[in-house]
Design a protein around this motif. Structure first.
Motif, PDB file in Angstrom:
ATOM      1  N   HIS A  30     -25.800  23.326 -17.867  1.00 18.70           N
ATOM      2  CA  HIS A  30     -26.051  24.847 -17.510  1.00 18.70           C
ATOM      3  C   HIS A  30     -25.379  24.740 -16.346  1.00 18.70           C
ATOM      4  N   VAL A  31     -24.718  23.815 -15.635  1.00 21.63           N
ATOM      5  CA  VAL A  31     -25.258  24.016 -13.974  1.00 21.63           C
ATOM      6  C   VAL A  31     -23.726  24.252 -13.741  1.00 21.63           C
ATOM      7  N   SER A  32     -23.834  25.133 -12.363  1.00 19.63           N
ATOM      8  CA  SER A  32     -22.439  25.535 -11.647  1.00 19.63           C
ATOM      9  C   SER A  32     -22.398  24.495 -10.659  1.00 19.63           C
ATOM     10  N   CYS A  33     -20.751  24.317 -10.784  1.00 20.31           N
ATOM     11  CA  CYS A  33     -20.013  22.768 -10.031  1.00 20.31           C
ATOM     12  C   CYS A  33     -18.866  23.272  -9.711  1.00 20.31           C
ATOM     13  N   LEU A  34     -18.494  22.119  -8.804  1.00 24.80           N
ATOM     14  CA  LEU A  34     -17.175  22.280  -8.561  1.00 24.80           C
ATOM     15  C   LEU A  34     -16.636  21.256  -8.499  1.00 24.80           C
ATOM     16  N   ILE A  35     -15.577  20.856  -9.992  1.00 23.84           N
ATOM     17  CA  ILE A  35     -15.097  19.805 -10.397  1.00 23.84           C
ATOM     18  C   ILE A  35     -14.003  19.058  -9.737  1.00 23.84           C
ATOM     19  N   HIS A  36     -13.169  17.537  -9.513  1.00 24.70           N
ATOM     20  CA  HIS A  36     -12.010  17.526  -8.919  1.00 24.70           C
ATOM     21  C   HIS A  36     -12.275  15.806  -9.565  1.00 24.70           C
ATOM     22  N   ARG A  37     -10.682  15.587 -10.028  1.00 23.29           N
ATOM     23  CA  ARG A  37     -10.489  14.341 -10.368  1.00 23.29           C
ATOM     24  C   ARG A  37      -9.988  13.141  -9.544  1.00 23.29           C
ATOM     25  N   THR A  38     -10.319  11.945  -8.741  1.00 21.28           N
ATOM     26  CA  THR A  38      -9.821  11.683  -8.199  1.00 21.28           C
ATOM     27  C   THR A  38      -8.614  10.483  -8.403  1.00 21.28           C
ATOM     28  N   GLY A  39      -8.245   9.853  -8.065  1.00 19.98           N
ATOM     29  CA  GLY A  39      -6.999   8.890  -8.679  1.00 19.98           C
ATOM     30  C   GLY A  39      -7.289   7.370  -8.998  1.00 19.98           C
ATOM     31  N   GLY A  40      -6.843   6.867  -9.426  1.00 18.73           N
ATOM     32  CA  GLY A  40      -7.421   5.201  -9.893  1.00 18.73           C
ATOM     33  C   GLY A  40      -7.025   5.259 -11.974  1.00 18.73           C
ATOM     34  N   GLU A  41      -7.115   3.876 -11.267  1.00 17.03           N
ATOM     35  CA  GLU A  41      -6.923   3.448 -12.794  1.00 17.03           C
ATOM     36  C   GLU A  41      -7.867   3.524 -14.291  1.00 17.03           C
ATOM     37  N   ALA A  42      -9.304   3.340 -13.956  1.00 12.51           N
ATOM     38  CA  ALA A  42     -10.779   4.243 -14.545  1.00 12.51           C
ATOM     39  C   ALA A  42     -10.441   5.557 -14.576  1.00 12.51           C
ATOM     40  N   PRO A  43     -11.076   6.600 -15.287  1.00 14.54           N
ATOM     41  CA  PRO A  43     -11.127   7.727 -15.045  1.00 14.54           C
ATOM     42  C   PRO A  43     -11.932   8.108 -14.054  1.00 14.54           C
ATOM     43  N   CYS A  44     -12.425   8.897 -13.333  1.00 13.65           N
ATOM     44  CA  CYS A  44     -12.763   9.555 -11.895  1.00 13.65           C
ATOM     45  C   CYS A  44     -12.909  10.607 -11.787  1.00 13.65           C
ATOM     46  N   PHE A  45     -14.563  10.997 -11.915  1.00 10.05           N
ATOM     47  CA  PHE A  45     -14.455  12.947 -11.470  1.00 10.05           C
ATOM     48  C   PHE A  45     -15.394  12.690 -10.354  1.00 10.05           C
ATOM     49  N   ARG A  46     -15.375  13.630  -9.861  1.00 12.10           N
ATOM     50  CA  ARG A  46     -16.506  14.324  -8.238  1.00 12.10           C
ATOM     51  C   ARG A  46     -16.796  15.422  -8.339  1.00 12.10           C
ATOM     52  N   LEU A  47     -18.524  15.094  -8.802  1.00 14.16           N
ATOM     53  CA  LEU A  47     -19.285  17.179  -9.070  1.00 14.16           C
ATOM     54  C   LEU A  47     -19.676  17.206  -7.678  1.00 14.16           C
ATOM     55  N   VAL A  48     -19.457  18.810  -7.125  1.00 10.08           N
ATOM     56  CA  VAL A  48     -20.007  18.454  -5.419  1.00 10.08           C
ATOM     57  C   VAL A  48     -20.745  19.775  -6.191  1.00 10.08           C
TER      58      VAL A  48
END
Length: 204
Positions: A154-172
């Protein structure tokens, strides 16, 4: 120069873990950051892009994309508007530097206290986010460098995917919603096992 602000945005700012234990639990980390929004003034977008490239050696990205250079990133927000993400140690000088450099070209807003960055990584990161988000986060549809504004739970975020072998996402996310977002993430990750590290415990 003052020491970088690494205070956590979470009331109980201690490492936590939960859910099913495993060898590689989902990792959730609060990343201290300097966050500065730049909004081009009417007719000055090209000048803004050129000024950021010259000052930060950072190319402002197109819609739905993120650009990186050294230890910084730029996230597209909307036409003529970007969010600059830099290490927490630059909080004392980067907003002022940009305000001076972009005077008359763009509005500069320090968002470092109003928003925070939560990183989620591990083999099941995409599966956990899929329980909370309508975006297709498969790498074929949402590759490294892609970004989008969306709801996570229920939270508004800005999400972006970073590089690397394992999946990694950053949420602002807005700082006042950070604890709520963490609750949503840990509930969704309960079947995998998770570990949360707040700012101050994590490296900037």
């Amino acid at each position: 120069m003052s020491a970088p602000d690494r205070r956590s945005r979470f009331p109980a700012s201690q490492p936590r873990q939960g859910g099913r234990s495993g060898d590689a639990p989902l990792t959730i980390v609060e990343r201290p950051a300097t966050l500065v929004q730049v909004n081009a003034r009417k007719g000055r977008q090209a000048e803004l892009v050129a000024a950021i490239a010259k000052t930060l050696a950072l190319a402002l990205p197109d819609a739905g994309r993120t650009a990186t250079a050294a230890d910084m990133a730029a996230l597209w927000l909307q036409p003529g508007s970007w969010l600059i993400e830099a290490p927490a140690g630059r909080r004392g000088e980067l907003p002022g530097t940009l305000a001076q450099t972009l005077n008359g070209i763009a509005a500069v807003v320090d968002q470092s206290h109003g928003r925070c960055v939560i990183e989620i990584s591990g083999a099941e990161a995409r599966a956990v986010l899929a329980r909370l988000c309508r975006l297709d986060l498969h790498e074929r549809a949402f590759a490294a460098g892609d970004s989008a504004a969306t709801l996570v739970g229920h939270v508004s975020c800005l999400i972006h995917r970073t590089g690397g072998e394992a999946p990694c996402f950053r949420l602002v996310v807005g700082s006042t919603f950070a604890e709520w977002l963490l609750h949503e993430l840990t509930a969704a990750a309960a079947s995998y096992g998770w570990r949360f590290t707040p700012a101050g415990e994590a490296a900037a």
